[in-house]
Design an enzyme around this catalytic site. Structure first.
Site, short mmCIF file in Angstrom:
data_model
loop_
_atom_site.label_atom_id
_atom_site.label_comp_id
_atom_site.label_asym_id
_atom_site.label_seq_id
_atom_site.Cartn_x
_atom_site.Cartn_y
_atom_site.Cartn_z
N GLU A 8 32.33 -2.74 -1.76
CA GLU A 8 31.04 -3.32 -1.41
C GLU A 8 29.93 -2.42 -1.91
O GLU A 8 30.15 -1.24 -2.18
CB GLU A 8 30.92 -3.48 0.11
CG GLU A 8 31.89 -4.47 0.68
CD GLU A 8 31.66 -4.73 2.16
OE1 GLU A 8 30.63 -4.29 2.70
OE2 GLU A 8 32.52 -5.37 2.77
N HIS A 64 28.44 -0.68 7.01
CA HIS A 64 29.29 -1.83 7.32
C HIS A 64 30.63 -1.27 7.76
O HIS A 64 31.39 -0.76 6.96
CB HIS A 64 29.47 -2.73 6.09
CG HIS A 64 30.39 -3.89 6.34
ND1 HIS A 64 30.90 -4.64 5.32
CD2 HIS A 64 30.87 -4.42 7.48
CE1 HIS A 64 31.68 -5.60 5.83
NE2 HIS A 64 31.68 -5.48 7.14
#
Length: 198
Positions: A8, A64
């Site tokens: 990511e 995250h």
């Protein structure tokens, strides 16, 4: 970022007319013990307009957490929060992102003295079933927080069906309002209209 093949990228989107980036303050947190699936991205910002010495300056820590490792990661994020505050010399640190837990399950991060969170008692996923996303700050240090916040329902905001909103994201944007002056009574920097859903 990511320790598996699933990677990511973090990003900060901001209005350059209202906020300026301290380019020398942008870094990815070092994680030599590999406690975090994706190391947080840190960046320093300051409000444009007021004299620099009076303008609200702050550090954002974007994270995250991995849904399978939230307990371990939230217990490591208390150290990240404290380290960013100490290393950068900035008292206004706001940790934000997809924490994959609600405000009652923040582990050691949620047990830091004076720690607070913005989003409480509402869901933040598009399906309306879970509360994952939040902004975490130190209540006394970040007195610039006005107490106004919300969760933007993409479907109602843009006239989308739930499936169309899910095509955008399975998470809803969360927002909070802060004053433009360091702990001063000034107007908001980032705010949603008063009619924004909570």
């Amino acid at each position: 970022l990511g320790r598996t093949t699933s990677k990511e990228q973090y990003a900060f989107l901001y209005d350059t007319g209202r906020i300026e980036l301290d380019e020398q303050s942008v870094y990815t947190v070092s994680d030599p013990e590999d406690l975090l699936h994706r190391e947080p991205l840190v960046a320093g910002f300051r409000v444009r307009g007021p004299p620099p010495e009076r303008a609200f300056a702050f550090r954002l820590v974007n994270i995250h957490t991995d849904p399978d490792e939230t307990d371990q990661e939230l217990d490591a994020l208390d150290d990240v929060f404290t380290a960013v505050k100490q290393l950068d010399g900035e008292d206004d640190v706001i940790l934000l992102g997809d924490l994959n837990v609600d405000e009652y399950h923040l582990g050691e991060l949620g047990q830091l003295p004076g720690i607070a969170w913005v989003v409480s008692g509402v869901t933040t996923n598009t399906r309306g079933t879970k509360s994952y996303d939040n902004l975490v700050y130190h209540r006394e240090s970040t007195a610039e927080y006005t107490g106004r916040w919300g969760v933007m329902d993409l479907a109602s905001e843009f006239g989308l069906t739930r499936d169309e909103a899910l095509d955008v994201s399975d998470h809803l944007p969360v927002w909070a309002e802060f004053r433009v002056l360091e702990a001063g009574p000034a107007g908001p920097v980032a705010a949603r209209p008063a009619t924004a859903p909570r």
